[in-house]
Scaffold this active site. Sequence first.
Site, PDB file in Angstrom:
ATOM      1  N   SER A 102       3.704  -0.297  -5.430  1.00  0.00           N
ATOM      2  CA  SER A 102       3.780   0.849  -4.527  1.00  0.00           C
ATOM      3  C   SER A 102       3.210   2.105  -5.200  1.00  0.00           C
ATOM      4  CB  SER A 102       5.243   1.006  -4.076  1.00  0.00           C
ATOM      5  OG  SER A 102       5.346   1.925  -3.039  1.00  0.00           O
ATOM      6  N   ASP A 152       3.541  -4.485   6.492  1.00  0.00           N
ATOM      7  CA  ASP A 152       4.028  -3.443   5.581  1.00  0.00           C
ATOM      8  C   ASP A 152       3.917  -2.086   6.286  1.00  0.00           C
ATOM      9  OD1 ASP A 152       4.295  -1.509   3.560  1.00  0.00           O
ATOM     10  OD2 ASP A 152       3.448  -2.827   2.027  1.00  0.00           O
ATOM     11  N   HIS A 183       7.299  -4.030   2.928  1.00  0.00           N
ATOM     12  CA  HIS A 183       6.843  -3.382   1.691  1.00  0.00           C
ATOM     13  C   HIS A 183       7.509  -4.011   0.456  1.00  0.00           C
ATOM     14  CE1 HIS A 183       4.734  -0.139  -0.300  1.00  0.00           C
ATOM     15  NE2 HIS A 183       5.832   0.343  -0.845  1.00  0.00           N
TER      16      HIS A 183
HETATM   17  C1  MLT Z   1       3.094   6.700  -2.459  1.00  0.00           C
HETATM   18  O1  MLT Z   1       3.529   7.799  -2.190  1.00  0.00           O
HETATM   19  O2  MLT Z   1       2.579   6.408  -3.530  1.00  0.00           O
HETATM   20  C2  MLT Z   1       3.210   5.666  -1.398  1.00  0.00           C
HETATM   21  O3  MLT Z   1       3.630   6.248  -0.209  1.00  0.00           O
HETATM   22  C3  MLT Z   1       4.110   4.561  -1.796  1.00  0.00           C
HETATM   23  C4  MLT Z   1       5.487   5.057  -2.070  1.00  0.00           C
HETATM   24  O4  MLT Z   1       6.292   5.145  -1.136  1.00  0.00           O
HETATM   25  O5  MLT Z   1       5.763   5.355  -3.197  1.00  0.00           O
END
Ligand code: MLT
Length: 200
Positions: A102, A152, A183
């Site tokens: 992520s 996702d 996710h």
């Molecule tokens: C981010 O901000 O990098 C993406 O939205 C993934 C997350 O939720 O961290």
Amino acid sequence: MKHIFRQGSNSEKPTFLMLHGTGGTEQDLIQLADIIDPEASVLSVRGNISENGMPRFFKRLAEGIFDMEDLKFRTAELNDFVTKAAGDYGFDRSNVIAIGYSNGANIAANLLYTDRDALKGAILHHPMVPNKEAQLPDLQGKRVFIAAGSNDPICPPEESEELEGMLSAAGASVELHWESRGHQLTMSEVEAAKKWYSNN
Ligand code: MLT
């Protein structure tokens, strides 16, 4: 940067740069490294940003909307940190494979987008396109595994395909693996990453 370094038992093996998701820590992904290759060295890093107490690798303006200035700054900061750690701990800087989930996968992708020497390869769990405007460096010889979710809600499938397309167009060899558990970082995608790693 706050981190854990663990020397591997085989110095020919890569060093895994472990990059957690939002709200994670440097402890989170260590067990993935053990599954992928227990003989490799591990450099697991905590993101320097705190979003309401949740560690991250760069700031965002809203869910899925990145602070591009901060992303640029933090990507260079992480790249420099890895170079310094290679000197301090004596691992091969040219043999670093990122494993990120992520937010951690997003900064790993941005390392690939900005510096062809930053990583030898990457395992990206549920990444987004870090910068749609970027001109990528020549990524020939780089190998990338992407685990994406067909449902996702944070990284829609088109985004995973766009990332695959941009990396492939820059010359990287990319494997895109699909899951259908939103996710979530699933055990089956970790097993698929292990298989990819062993074949490459
Ligand atoms: C981010 O901000 O990098 C993406 O939205 C993934 C997350 O939720 O961290």
